[in-house]
Enzyme design. Structure first.
Site, PDB file in Angstrom:
ATOM      1  CD  GLU A  36      15.768   8.892  69.894  1.00 41.27           C
ATOM      2  OE1 GLU A  36      14.987   9.026  70.868  1.00 41.27           O
ATOM      3  OE2 GLU A  36      16.220   9.866  69.257  1.00 41.27           O
TER       4      GLU A  36
ATOM      5  CG  ASP B  46      17.909  15.554  73.180  1.00 46.38           C
ATOM      6  OD1 ASP B  46      16.705  15.670  72.904  1.00 46.38           O
ATOM      7  OD2 ASP B  46      18.624  14.615  72.784  1.00 46.38           O
TER       8      ASP B  46
END
Ligand SMILES: Nc1ncnc2c1ncn2[C@@H]1O[C@H](COP(=O)(O)OP(=O)(O)OP(=O)(O)O)[C@@H](O)[C@H]1O
Ligand SMILES: [Zn+2]
Length: 691
Positions: free
Chosen positions: A431, A506
């Site tokens: 993150e 992602d």
């Protein structure tokens, strides 16, 4: 009516009552007829249809039927093989006499002759059931609230009380509390709001994992504003008797309105509010009627209603969109599992009245309990208190706390939610990588929140929120967003040299974007502004779904190469940023491990000395040129030189001309959109909330 319903609620009681009454009747009617083997001891008193008999002088009425078509005359002694059946009435004296005589009796039913009495014994319970149904329905139509006194008690379905809890009892949910403050103010003084014509939300939806305090929050709103709190659970609605759900809703709102201002709380709203037609077996009429009634009631709210509906769910995704429309549950508040600070505050709330041994550090307990909800933490303290009492100690110490943490963790549904230390670390870097790249690139929206708390299926997420609504996205924005998407994966590569599967989403997104840039948006040099392939209107996500190739193998190869080039570029962009700012990344990851959630200001502080890459170079579209025939771009200088030398202009466009040309070819009747980009609906949605 489905089978499940039959065994729930009042129905089971109806069955019990019917069985009892049936049994009583059966005894009365002598349902189990015995047949009696007679001897001379028995005297028949009437011919043919014998209505009474005499056995050794005991007389009684018997619905007797003679076997083998044996007819008797009045006063005739019956033969030895005559069998008598007791019917509806069994004279006790007669029975006793038969017994005394030592006559045999059999238990099998008469073959056909007792037809009427067997019909009767079937009919009576049926008539009774019918009566009870009729009775219930009649009551239901009239005063709804009284119905449920039968069977399931009314109190259990709709409860009304005046909660004493306040916002002080809710810890670690500051954002949710803040949002609910307005509701509280309204309920305290509705007149003030009505006077200025302010529109108050009718419905507030609290959503989040179980045990995060949604019910507690709703009760606290009522407690704070001193209004009655009506609550019912969505599953109660659904379990109820056919036709009752809707009238229950009506009744609930009626009660609340007469006592307004008031709060109605519907827990587990997903039980009623599921997408209509999405039920197993193609929908559940009963549930839909209930849902429709709920919608009708909400639409019926006006300025003077002064009733706020608060609903809770941990499945906001399955709710019928009709519920979320403006004017219904238009206020949606997420109630998440608390972060470390929040957990400490919750522990403090629940530690009140529990004597702690000196040196017990609730902060340390909070650190050991990532992923625990408020309910879990309340449970931890309660377990610790129980353990302490059991061992006859007076103060709750660390040992008791540690043991109860383990116990609560071992609870069936929680085990998976508590992250292992390495996984936490990977998530923090992942993150952190996203956030750092987003902050460093020039065309990404600001990072507003990072968390490494699991949420839904995500291990953590980074939130970037564009300042304005966006209807179109430029090429540079797409490139930067791809770099941002790759940031998580690249950080894992850099730090752990061993990327996890956590980046699959992602990669999927970045690839989708790249493919769309090449095949839909005309943003690749070698392909140009050509729409390739059918389907795939999905903006940003690219043409992955339902994409049919309508171009040749050779073009496909070019497309693949271009997609790969874009992905590689995104990867390299992210890599460059993260290597350059490795120290910032480490600091960010450490903070995340420590605090779990970082807000915009905290993030900004960490990023204050971020080193950012240069702006991207101007990209020159070769928009109108066919794939194979892209002329070289000439620079302004070459152009000027050619003009100065009096040479004919080369067969190419200047950068300005190219841009102008592209613009003219753009989506002229969609103002505000970038040329040549077809975004379709929902274009801005991918930017926020990407994992
Ligand atoms: N934020 C919090 N602060 C203090 N106590 C909390 C908090 N969250 C949960 N609790 C404790 O956990 C108990 C259960 O929470 P609550 O029933 O409100 O959760 P919920 O989100 O409604 O769960 P569910 O979805 O299972 O209904 C509360 O009564 C309270 O004791
Ligand atoms: Zn990610």
């Amino acid at each position: 009516m489905n089978v499940k319903k039959l065994f729930k609620g009042p129905f089971i009681w109806i069955i019990v009552v019917v069985v009892l009454i049936g049994a009583a009747l059966a005894t009365l009617t002598g349902g189990g007829q015995s047949k009696i083997d007679t001897s001379e001891a028995l005297t028949l008193l009437k011919n043919d249809q014998v209505v009474s008999a005499k056995v050794f002088g005991s007389e009684g009425r018997v619905d007797m039927v003679l076997k083998n078509d044996y007819t008797t005359a009045d006063g005739t002694k019956a033969g030895k093989d005559v069998q008598f059946y007791f019917g509806a009435y069994r004279a006790p004296t007669l029975v006793a006499a038969i017994d005394n005589a030592g006559l045999k009796s059999f238990d099998d039913q008469p073959a056909s002759n007792n037809f009427w009495s067997s019909i009767l014994s079937l009919l009576i319970p049926m008539v009774l059931i019918g009566l009870i149904f009729w009775f219930l329905f009649a009551r239901m139509q009239g005063g709804g609230s009284k119905v449920m006194q039968f069977g399931k008690s009314k109190a259990k379905l709709i409860t009304k009380d005046h909660p004493q809890v306040t916002f002080n009892d809710v810890a670690g949910a500051d954002e949710a509390v803040e949002e609910l403050h307005e509701i509280k103010e309204f309920l305290q003084d509705p007149g003030k709001f009505a006077a200025v014509g302010a529109k108050i939300p009718k419905g507030v939806l609290l959503y989040g994992p179980p045990g995060t305090g949604k019910t507690l929050l709703a009760r606290a709103v009522a407690g704070e504003s001193g209004v009655p709190f009506y609550s019912i659970s969505g599953s109660d609605f659904v379990e109820m008797f056919v036709g009752v759900g809707a009238s229950r809703v009506r009744d609930l709102f009626e009660q609340a309105k007469t006592n307004s201002p008031a709060i109605i709380f519907v827990d587990e709203i997903d039980a009623v509010g599921r997408h209509r037609g999405a039920g197993i077996g193609g929908g559940n009429d009963e549930r839909e009627q209930t849902l429709n009634q709920l919608l009708v009631e909400m639409d019926g709210f006006d300025v003077k209603t002064n009733v706020i509906l608060i609903a809770a769910t941990n499945r906001p995704d399955v709710l019928d969109p009709a519920l979320l429309r403006p004017g219904r549950f238009d206020r949606q508040i997420s109630v998440d599992a608390p972060d470390r600070l929040g957990r400490e505050q919750i522990l403090k709330v629940h530690a009140k009245g529990k004597p702690m041994a000196p040196g017990v550090d609730l902060n340390a307990v909070a650190k050991k309990t990532p992923g625990y909800t408020g309910a879990d933490l309340a449970n931890v303290l309660n377990e610790a208190a129980l353990l302490t009492a059991r061992s006859n100690a007076q103060l709750i110490d660390d040992r008791a706390l540690d043991e109860s943490i383990d116990r609560v963790m071992a609870g069936p549904q929680k085990r998976t939610r508590v992250m292992k230390e390495l996984e936490r670390k990977i998530t923090a870097y992942h993150e952190g990588g996203h956030a750092l790249v987003a902050a460093a690139m020039h065309n990404t929206a600001p990072v507003t929140k990072i968390t490494i708390l699991p949420r839904g299926r995500a291990l953590g997420y980074t939130m970037v929120v564009p300042e304005d609504d966006k209807y179109s996205v430029t090429r540079n924005e797409l490139l930067d967003n791809m770099a941002y998407a790759m940031g998580g994966r690249v950080a894992e590569e850099i730090v752990f040299h061993d990327p996890s599967t956590g980046a699959s989403n992602d990669i999927e997104k970045a690839t989708g974007t790249a493919r769309a840039m090449v095949t839909q948006y005309g943003m690749s040099e070698r392909v140009g502004a050509v729409k390739l392939g059918t389907g795939g209107g999905e903006p940003f996500l690219g043409a992955s779904a339902g994409h049919d190739r309508d171009y040749s193998e050779s073009v496909a190869a070019i497309v693949d190469a271009e997609v790969r080039k874009l992905i590689d570029q995104a990867h390299d962009d992210a890599y460059a940023v993260l290597i350059e700012n490795r120290d910032v990344l480490d600091r960010l990851a450490l903070e995340l491990l420590e605090r779990e959630t970082l807000n915009q200001a905290e993030i900004a502080a960490i990023f204050s000395d971020l080193r950012r890459p240069a702006q991207r170079e101007v990209w020159l579209s070769k928009a109108t040129r066919p794939v194979s025939d892209v002329p070289p771009v000439i620079t302004d200088k070459e152009r000027r030189d050619a003009l100065a030398a009096g040479e004919p202009l080369p067969d190419s466009l200047s950068p300005q001309e190219q841009l102008a040309g592209a613009h003219l070819q753009g989506d002229v009747d969609a103002p505000g959109r970038s040329p040549g980009i077809d975004l379709g609906q929902g274009g801005g949605e991918q930017l926020p909330g990407r994992r």
